[in-house]
Motif scaffolding. Structure first.
Motif, PDB file in Angstrom:
ATOM      1  N   GLY A  21       0.830  -1.201   0.000  1.00 63.49           N
ATOM      2  CA  GLY A  21       0.000   0.000   0.000  1.00 63.49           C
ATOM      3  C   GLY A  21       0.863   1.249   0.000  1.00 63.49           C
ATOM      4  O   GLY A  21       1.812   1.349   0.778  1.00 63.49           O
ATOM      5  N   ALA A  22       0.525   2.169  -0.852  1.00 58.98           N
ATOM      6  CA  ALA A  22       1.333   3.380  -1.016  1.00 58.98           C
ATOM      7  C   ALA A  22       1.410   4.193   0.272  1.00 58.98           C
ATOM      8  O   ALA A  22       2.475   4.722   0.617  1.00 58.98           O
ATOM      9  N   CYS A  23       0.326   4.279   1.004  1.00 63.71           N
ATOM     10  CA  CYS A  23       0.312   5.055   2.251  1.00 63.71           C
ATOM     11  C   CYS A  23       1.243   4.424   3.287  1.00 63.71           C
ATOM     12  O   CYS A  23       2.002   5.128   3.959  1.00 63.71           O
ATOM     13  N   ASN A  24       1.211   3.102   3.399  1.00 64.32           N
ATOM     14  CA  ASN A  24       2.087   2.418   4.348  1.00 64.32           C
ATOM     15  C   ASN A  24       3.556   2.591   3.980  1.00 64.32           C
ATOM     16  O   ASN A  24       4.400   2.843   4.842  1.00 64.32           O
ATOM     17  N   VAL A  25       3.861   2.466   2.693  1.00 66.47           N
ATOM     18  CA  VAL A  25       5.246   2.638   2.246  1.00 66.47           C
ATOM     19  C   VAL A  25       5.693   4.068   2.503  1.00 66.47           C
ATOM     20  O   VAL A  25       6.803   4.310   2.981  1.00 66.47           O
ATOM     21  N   SER A  26       4.832   5.018   2.207  1.00 67.52           N
ATOM     22  CA  SER A  26       5.161   6.423   2.443  1.00 67.52           C
ATOM     23  C   SER A  26       5.451   6.675   3.917  1.00 67.52           C
ATOM     24  O   SER A  26       6.430   7.351   4.265  1.00 67.52           O
ATOM     25  N   ASN A  27       4.617   6.121   4.794  1.00 70.63           N
ATOM     26  CA  ASN A  27       4.835   6.286   6.236  1.00 70.63           C
ATOM     27  C   ASN A  27       6.138   5.636   6.689  1.00 70.63           C
ATOM     28  O   ASN A  27       6.863   6.188   7.521  1.00 70.63           O
TER      29      ASN A  27
ATOM     30  N   ALA B  27      13.830   1.879   0.342  1.00 72.54           N
ATOM     31  CA  ALA B  27      12.900   1.641  -0.772  1.00 72.54           C
ATOM     32  C   ALA B  27      13.276   0.364  -1.525  1.00 72.54           C
ATOM     33  O   ALA B  27      12.396  -0.428  -1.886  1.00 72.54           O
TER      34      ALA B  27
ATOM     35  N   CYS C  45      10.973  -3.007  -1.913  1.00 65.91           N
ATOM     36  CA  CYS C  45      10.719  -3.639  -3.222  1.00 65.91           C
ATOM     37  C   CYS C  45      11.122  -5.103  -3.211  1.00 65.91           C
ATOM     38  O   CYS C  45      10.403  -5.960  -3.737  1.00 65.91           O
TER      39      CYS C  45
ATOM     40  N   ARG D 238      16.957   6.446   2.684  1.00 64.69           N
ATOM     41  CA  ARG D 238      15.644   6.133   2.086  1.00 64.69           C
ATOM     42  C   ARG D 238      15.754   5.315   0.808  1.00 64.69           C
ATOM     43  O   ARG D 238      14.908   4.476   0.536  1.00 64.69           O
TER      44      ARG D 238
ATOM     45  N   TYR E 288       9.061   7.778   5.455  1.00 64.62           N
ATOM     46  CA  TYR E 288       9.113   9.063   6.160  1.00 64.62           C
ATOM     47  C   TYR E 288       9.904   8.940   7.457  1.00 64.62           C
ATOM     48  O   TYR E 288      10.595   9.868   7.871  1.00 64.62           O
TER      49      TYR E 288
END
Length: 76
Positions: A3-9, A23, A27, A19, A12
């Motif tokens: 999920g994009a939101c989880n990865v973003s969090n 990332a 992946c 980072r 962050y």
């Protein structure tokens, strides 16, 4: 996969210089989860560990046999 939101969090919370590595790790884990949804990268790492352990064991056996051969040659 995550999920994009989880990865973003997740990203962050990681210091900026690290980072990129984080990332890549995410992946890697996502790819492994697609292949093996239950164990993910643990399955491939377990397999790799087994191969390395077998390699070390075979080297140890080979090394253990060298002194015996030398001792036998000296006795003759």
């Amino acid at each position: 996969m995550f999920g994009a939101c989880n990865v973003s969090n997740l990203l962050y919370r990681v210091p900026v210089p690290r980072r990129g590595n984080a990332a890549e790790t995410i992946c890697f884990e996502a790819q492994a989860r697609l292949t093996d949804p239950i164990y993910g990268c643990v399955a491939s790492l377990h397999t790799e560990l087994s191969v390395v352990q077998m390699h070390l064991l075979s080297r140890r056996v080979a090394t253990d046999n060298i002194p015996r051969c030398s001792q036998q040659q000296q006795q003759q």
